[in-house]
Design an enzyme around this catalytic site. Structure first.
Site, PDB file in Angstrom:
ATOM      1  N   GLU A 138       0.469   5.308   1.386  1.00 35.03           N
ATOM      2  CA  GLU A 138      -0.370   6.119   2.246  1.00 35.03           C
ATOM      3  C   GLU A 138      -0.658   7.515   1.691  1.00 35.03           C
ATOM      4  O   GLU A 138      -0.639   8.511   2.425  1.00 35.03           O
ATOM      5  CB  GLU A 138       0.277   6.247   3.631  1.00 35.03           C
ATOM      6  CG  GLU A 138       1.631   6.972   3.668  1.00 35.03           C
ATOM      7  CD  GLU A 138       2.845   6.094   3.431  1.00 35.03           C
ATOM      8  OE1 GLU A 138       3.952   6.532   3.764  1.00 35.03           O
ATOM      9  OE2 GLU A 138       2.679   4.968   2.928  1.00 35.03           O
ATOM     10  N   ASN A 139      -0.952   7.625   0.407  1.00 39.00           N
ATOM     11  CA  ASN A 139      -1.254   8.934  -0.156  1.00 39.00           C
ATOM     12  C   ASN A 139      -2.431   9.556   0.602  1.00 39.00           C
ATOM     13  O   ASN A 139      -3.458   8.905   0.781  1.00 39.00           O
ATOM     14  CB  ASN A 139      -1.585   8.796  -1.640  1.00 39.00           C
ATOM     15  CG  ASN A 139      -0.443   8.155  -2.411  1.00 39.00           C
ATOM     16  OD1 ASN A 139       0.693   8.570  -2.327  1.00 39.00           O
ATOM     17  ND2 ASN A 139      -0.759   7.100  -3.150  1.00 39.00           N
ATOM     18  N   LYS A 151       7.813  -7.118  -2.503  1.00 37.26           N
ATOM     19  CA  LYS A 151       7.964  -7.980  -1.329  1.00 37.26           C
ATOM     20  C   LYS A 151       7.962  -9.456  -1.711  1.00 37.26           C
ATOM     21  O   LYS A 151       8.696 -10.258  -1.133  1.00 37.26           O
ATOM     22  CB  LYS A 151       6.820  -7.697  -0.350  1.00 37.26           C
ATOM     23  CG  LYS A 151       6.634  -8.715   0.749  1.00 37.26           C
ATOM     24  CD  LYS A 151       5.399  -8.411   1.562  1.00 37.26           C
ATOM     25  CE  LYS A 151       5.114  -9.520   2.573  1.00 37.26           C
ATOM     26  NZ  LYS A 151       3.938  -9.230   3.410  1.00 37.26           N
ATOM     27  N   GLY A 160       0.839  -1.189   0.000  1.00 31.40           N
ATOM     28  CA  GLY A 160       0.000   0.000   0.000  1.00 31.40           C
ATOM     29  C   GLY A 160       0.871   1.235   0.000  1.00 31.40           C
ATOM     30  O   GLY A 160       2.070   1.169   0.280  1.00 31.40           O
ATOM     31  N   HIS A 210      -2.404  -0.370   8.573  1.00 33.14           N
ATOM     32  CA  HIS A 210      -1.067   0.233   8.491  1.00 33.14           C
ATOM     33  C   HIS A 210      -1.114   1.540   7.704  1.00 33.14           C
ATOM     34  O   HIS A 210      -0.605   2.580   8.162  1.00 33.14           O
ATOM     35  CB  HIS A 210      -0.096  -0.747   7.836  1.00 33.14           C
ATOM     36  CG  HIS A 210       1.304  -0.239   7.721  1.00 33.14           C
ATOM     37  ND1 HIS A 210       2.260  -0.498   8.688  1.00 33.14           N
ATOM     38  CD2 HIS A 210       1.911   0.532   6.794  1.00 33.14           C
ATOM     39  CE1 HIS A 210       3.391   0.095   8.343  1.00 33.14           C
ATOM     40  NE2 HIS A 210       3.204   0.726   7.181  1.00 33.14           N
ATOM     41  N   GLU A 211      -1.719   1.503   6.521  1.00 33.67           N
ATOM     42  CA  GLU A 211      -1.767   2.714   5.697  1.00 33.67           C
ATOM     43  C   GLU A 211      -2.617   3.794   6.358  1.00 33.67           C
ATOM     44  O   GLU A 211      -2.287   4.987   6.279  1.00 33.67           O
ATOM     45  CB  GLU A 211      -2.296   2.384   4.300  1.00 33.67           C
ATOM     46  CG  GLU A 211      -1.516   1.310   3.561  1.00 33.67           C
ATOM     47  CD  GLU A 211      -0.012   1.556   3.502  1.00 33.67           C
ATOM     48  OE1 GLU A 211       0.400   2.734   3.493  1.00 33.67           O
ATOM     49  OE2 GLU A 211       0.745   0.579   3.471  1.00 33.67           O
ATOM     50  N   ASP A 236      15.642   3.934  -1.272  1.00 28.34           N
ATOM     51  CA  ASP A 236      14.882   2.681  -1.262  1.00 28.34           C
ATOM     52  C   ASP A 236      15.648   1.555  -0.574  1.00 28.34           C
ATOM     53  O   ASP A 236      15.048   0.594  -0.085  1.00 28.34           O
ATOM     54  CB  ASP A 236      14.524   2.253  -2.687  1.00 28.34           C
ATOM     55  CG  ASP A 236      13.294   2.972  -3.216  1.00 28.34           C
ATOM     56  OD1 ASP A 236      12.648   3.689  -2.430  1.00 28.34           O
ATOM     57  OD2 ASP A 236      12.984   2.832  -4.405  1.00 28.34           O
ATOM     58  N   ARG A 281       4.235  -6.929  -6.787  1.00 26.57           N
ATOM     59  CA  ARG A 281       4.601  -6.483  -5.441  1.00 26.57           C
ATOM     60  C   ARG A 281       6.019  -6.952  -5.100  1.00 26.57           C
ATOM     61  O   ARG A 281       6.306  -8.144  -5.040  1.00 26.57           O
ATOM     62  CB  ARG A 281       3.584  -7.025  -4.430  1.00 26.57           C
ATOM     63  CG  ARG A 281       3.672  -6.393  -3.069  1.00 26.57           C
ATOM     64  CD  ARG A 281       2.523  -6.893  -2.201  1.00 26.57           C
ATOM     65  NE  ARG A 281       2.685  -6.475  -0.826  1.00 26.57           N
ATOM     66  CZ  ARG A 281       1.915  -6.882   0.188  1.00 26.57           C
ATOM     67  NH1 ARG A 281       0.898  -7.700  -0.068  1.00 26.57           N
ATOM     68  NH2 ARG A 281       2.142  -6.477   1.418  1.00 26.57           N
ATOM     69  N   HIS A 292      -0.705   5.693   8.950  1.00 26.69           N
ATOM     70  CA  HIS A 292       0.173   6.705   8.371  1.00 26.69           C
ATOM     71  C   HIS A 292      -0.497   8.087   8.318  1.00 26.69           C
ATOM     72  O   HIS A 292       0.199   9.098   8.179  1.00 26.69           O
ATOM     73  CB  HIS A 292       0.591   6.306   6.958  1.00 26.69           C
ATOM     74  CG  HIS A 292       1.853   5.520   6.896  1.00 26.69           C
ATOM     75  ND1 HIS A 292       3.039   5.960   7.455  1.00 26.69           N
ATOM     76  CD2 HIS A 292       2.136   4.319   6.322  1.00 26.69           C
ATOM     77  CE1 HIS A 292       3.991   5.067   7.231  1.00 26.69           C
ATOM     78  NE2 HIS A 292       3.462   4.056   6.550  1.00 26.69           N
ATOM     79  N   TYR A 298      10.580  -0.709   9.973  1.00 32.77           N
ATOM     80  CA  TYR A 298       9.230  -1.098  10.367  1.00 32.77           C
ATOM     81  C   TYR A 298       9.229  -1.852  11.701  1.00 32.77           C
ATOM     82  O   TYR A 298       8.601  -1.427  12.672  1.00 32.77           O
ATOM     83  CB  TYR A 298       8.610  -2.000   9.297  1.00 32.77           C
ATOM     84  CG  TYR A 298       8.326  -1.340   7.970  1.00 32.77           C
ATOM     85  CD1 TYR A 298       7.020  -1.055   7.590  1.00 32.77           C
ATOM     86  CD2 TYR A 298       9.339  -1.017   7.083  1.00 32.77           C
ATOM     87  CE1 TYR A 298       6.728  -0.482   6.360  1.00 32.77           C
ATOM     88  CE2 TYR A 298       9.069  -0.441   5.848  1.00 32.77           C
ATOM     89  CZ  TYR A 298       7.770  -0.169   5.497  1.00 32.77           C
ATOM     90  OH  TYR A 298       7.498   0.410   4.284  1.00 32.77           O
ATOM     91  N   GLU A 321       7.760   4.640   9.896  1.00 34.62           N
ATOM     92  CA  GLU A 321       7.290   3.257   9.840  1.00 34.62           C
ATOM     93  C   GLU A 321       7.213   2.555  11.189  1.00 34.62           C
ATOM     94  O   GLU A 321       6.327   1.730  11.398  1.00 34.62           O
ATOM     95  CB  GLU A 321       8.153   2.459   8.864  1.00 34.62           C
ATOM     96  CG  GLU A 321       8.053   2.941   7.428  1.00 34.62           C
ATOM     97  CD  GLU A 321       6.647   2.844   6.840  1.00 34.62           C
ATOM     98  OE1 GLU A 321       5.782   2.177   7.438  1.00 34.62           O
ATOM     99  OE2 GLU A 321       6.418   3.442   5.777  1.00 34.62           O
TER     100      GLU A 321
END
Length: 601
Positions: A269-270, A556, A267, A293-294, A373, A554, A297, A381, A316
């Site tokens: 978090e805009n 991850k 996700g 989570h988002e 990054d 994704r 934020h 986190y 985070e």
């Protein structure tokens, strides 16, 4: 407007010089062109200037700067230059301000088809397979690839925008949003709360909207909208739970946009519009902790923001702690305990991969000269969360909750660096109790590698039952006789993580026949299962590997799965063949890592 601008933490990942001239409001006017895969238009910045400042410094990367005007869109041309192109930072854009009264600059520009923040999808890469799709991913320093800006998390601005798109499509931003298409394809947006550039977001596609409550709802492609709305039916409950914990939600609406599968993160978090991966849609709402989570934020990150990417843990770590408190409030302590144990397992894996003495296991990082990054790991986190969990263990929840709520309130719409946070923590909490900082081992958490010895153990009663089932299976109990009824995705994930890394084809065949892992629609379970099949040569899952890698973007999941493919006898050749087919579906955030991994970088 000339004034004395406050100092900011020096940001090694930005060319901007905000202590001289700082942006405060953006008026953006863009045309989205799917044929050329470019954005074109103008960005008008309102400025605050220090006394005597004669230049405005912005960040740019791969932008074509056509003209710069002083005094707004109808102003006078001025001189400007683009600096050398740094592979990480891009270019500086230096603009001559000339007149002391100049407080507005308009930049006419267009993006490159290769702009790293922009993911252009062909119709066949979407769920509907009829219209193209565009989405942005600006974090960490990619906003500069679609907007000339001061691309530092310490610089905040409000904005308004007009975006022109094909009439069959809907445009959305991290701002006030339409809920239906209009016939002109012209959309207007405003964001009254100041945000940093990495929270600028744009998405364009064939999208529908379903409200969840008066202030929450879900956008998605029409074919996926019913499932998406059902999956996130507890959205309003999450917002209410978060407010009970740490104060009012300050962004008016909280909506979700379910993106196509190529989105590189879980996700983003805009503000007002969280971008979310479809990989968490399972039908049983078992992976919605990502939404918590988002949402969290909206306080930690969006409201109080890490000053630089070296301070990423402040975004985070707080958010993971907050996320798990939301999930506990909604679904109980036993549920949150499972999340904590899974997170702890991820932390141990990351520390083992990076190296237990690596400086990259510190909370306060030194990423100068590197792509930020590289710092977006589970250290920020999970180690950040673990510090707060340890603090809770020492002072109790009530005192910690009071501290966190006040921290968000006092520093709303501001940035925070690690040194300032440590000073605030000492003044407001640690210094009030002699010996508390020594018990916490604060410096070891912030500036030391690994996990300090003072960290409390984490455990889950529900996982104890999973571990009992694992032990029984390893001692000969058939998989069909294990007591797995009612297990959540988290319990199944713990089961898969607990399996021996070296399994036989016969063992995998038995597990698959009983539990159907290979044909699961749960991306988390596939992400844990498929590496096991690759390691064992369980070829019945090869088609699922191909489907997963060519459909899911994704990062991850992609990195460990490509590593597992590379470790097979077919190794590099198979990985490169898969990657050649899948790469067009991946965002630059993913390909920047994977190109090197599979030997293309």
């Amino acid at each position: 407007m000339s004034t004395s601008l406050p100092s900011l933490t020096s940001d090694p990942h930005s060319h901007a010089r905000p202590t001289q001239a700082r942006v405060r409001h953006l008026a953006l006017d863009l045309i989205v062109d799917f044929t050329t895969r470019t954005l074109a238009g103008q960005a008008t910045w309102q400025l605050d200037r220090s006394e005597g400042a004669t230049e405005l410094w912005l960040d740019a990367r791969g932008l074509v700067i056509e003209a710069v005007l002083l005094g707004g869109p109808t102003g006078i041309p001025t001189t400007f230059d683009l600096g050398p192109d740094d592979p990480v930072l891009g270019q500086s854009l230096r603009i001559d301000l000339h007149r002391p009264e100049t407080d507005t600059v308009t930049i006419h520009y267009q993006t490159s088809p290769e702009a790293a923040a922009l993911q252009w999808l062909a119709p066949e890469q979407t769920a509907e397979r009829v219209h193209p799709f565009l989405f942005t991913q600006s974090q960490a320093i990619l906003a500069r690839t679609w907007l000339p800006c001061q691309d530092s998390p310490s610089v905040r601005f409000t904005y308004e925008a007009r975006v022109q798109v094909p009439s069959a499509l809907l445009a959305l931003m991290s701002a006030t949003n339409p809920q239906t298409r209009n016939t002109l394809g012209e959309y207007n947006f405003s964001m009254a709360q100041p945000i940093p550039a990495y929270l600028m977001a744009l998405a364009v596609g064939d999208l529908g909207f379903t409200p969840i409550s008066g202030r929450t709802g879900v956008y998605a492609e029409p074919v996926t909208l019913p499932r998406s709305a059902s999956e996130f039916i507890d959205l309003e409950k999450m917002v209410a739970a978060a407010e009970e914990l740490y104060g009012p939600y300050r962004w008016e609406r909280y909506d979700l946009l379910v993106l196509p599968p190529s989105f590189p993160f879980g996700g983003m978090e805009n503000p007002r519009l969280t971008f979310v991966t479809p990989t968490i849609i399972t039908g049983d709402r078992s992976l919605t902790s990502l939404i918590a989570h988002e949402l969290a934020h909206s306080w930690s990150g969006n409201l109080v923001t890490n000053a630089t990417w070296n301070d990423f843990w402040l975004n985070e770590g707080f958010t993971v702690y907050f996320e798990r408190r939301i999930m506990e409030k909604l679904y109980g302590r036993s549920y949150a305990d499972m999340l904590q144990v899974l997170g702890h397992s991820d932390l141990l894996t990351t520390i083992n991969e990076i190296g237990p003495t690596s400086p990259d296991t510190l909370l306060h990082l030194d990423l100068a000269g590197r792509d930020p990054d590289e710092g977006l790991t589970d250290i920020a986190y999970e180690k950040g969360d673990y510090l707060l969990l340890t603090l809770e263990h020492l002072v109790g929840r009530e005192r910690l909750d009071t501290f966190i709520k006040e921290y968000f309130t006092r520093h709303s719409f501001q940035s925070m660096d690690t040194a300032s946070f440590v000073n605030y923590l000492r003044r407001e909490l640690l210094d009030q109790e002699p010996g508390l900082e020594e018990q916490l081992q604060l410096d070891a958490w912030i500036n030391g590698p690994g996990i300090p010895a003072v960290a409390p153990p984490v455990a889950s009663e529900r996982f104890a039952a999973v571990e009992e089932a694992l032990a029984k299976w390893q001692h000969g109990t058939p998989a069909a006789h294990l007591a797995t009824a009612g297990w959540s995705s988290h319990e199944w994930l713990h089961f898969l993580h607990g399996l021996p890394k070296q399994l036989t084809v016969e063992q995998l065949t038995e597990l698959d026949a009983v539990f159907g892992f290979t044909h699961s629609h749960n991306a988390e379970l596939l992400g844990a299962w498929l590496p096991l099949t690759l390691a064992a040569g369980y070829h019945a899952a090869d088609a699922a590997v191909h489907q997963f890698l060519t459909r899911v973007g994704r990062r991850k999941f992609l990195v460990p799965l490509y590593k597992a493919v590379l470790a097979t006898p077919k190794g590099l050749a198979w990985a490169q063949a898969l990657y050649a087919e899948a790469r067009p579906n991946y965002h630059a955030v993913a390909t920047s890592t994977l190109d090197t991994l599979v030997g293309l970088g």
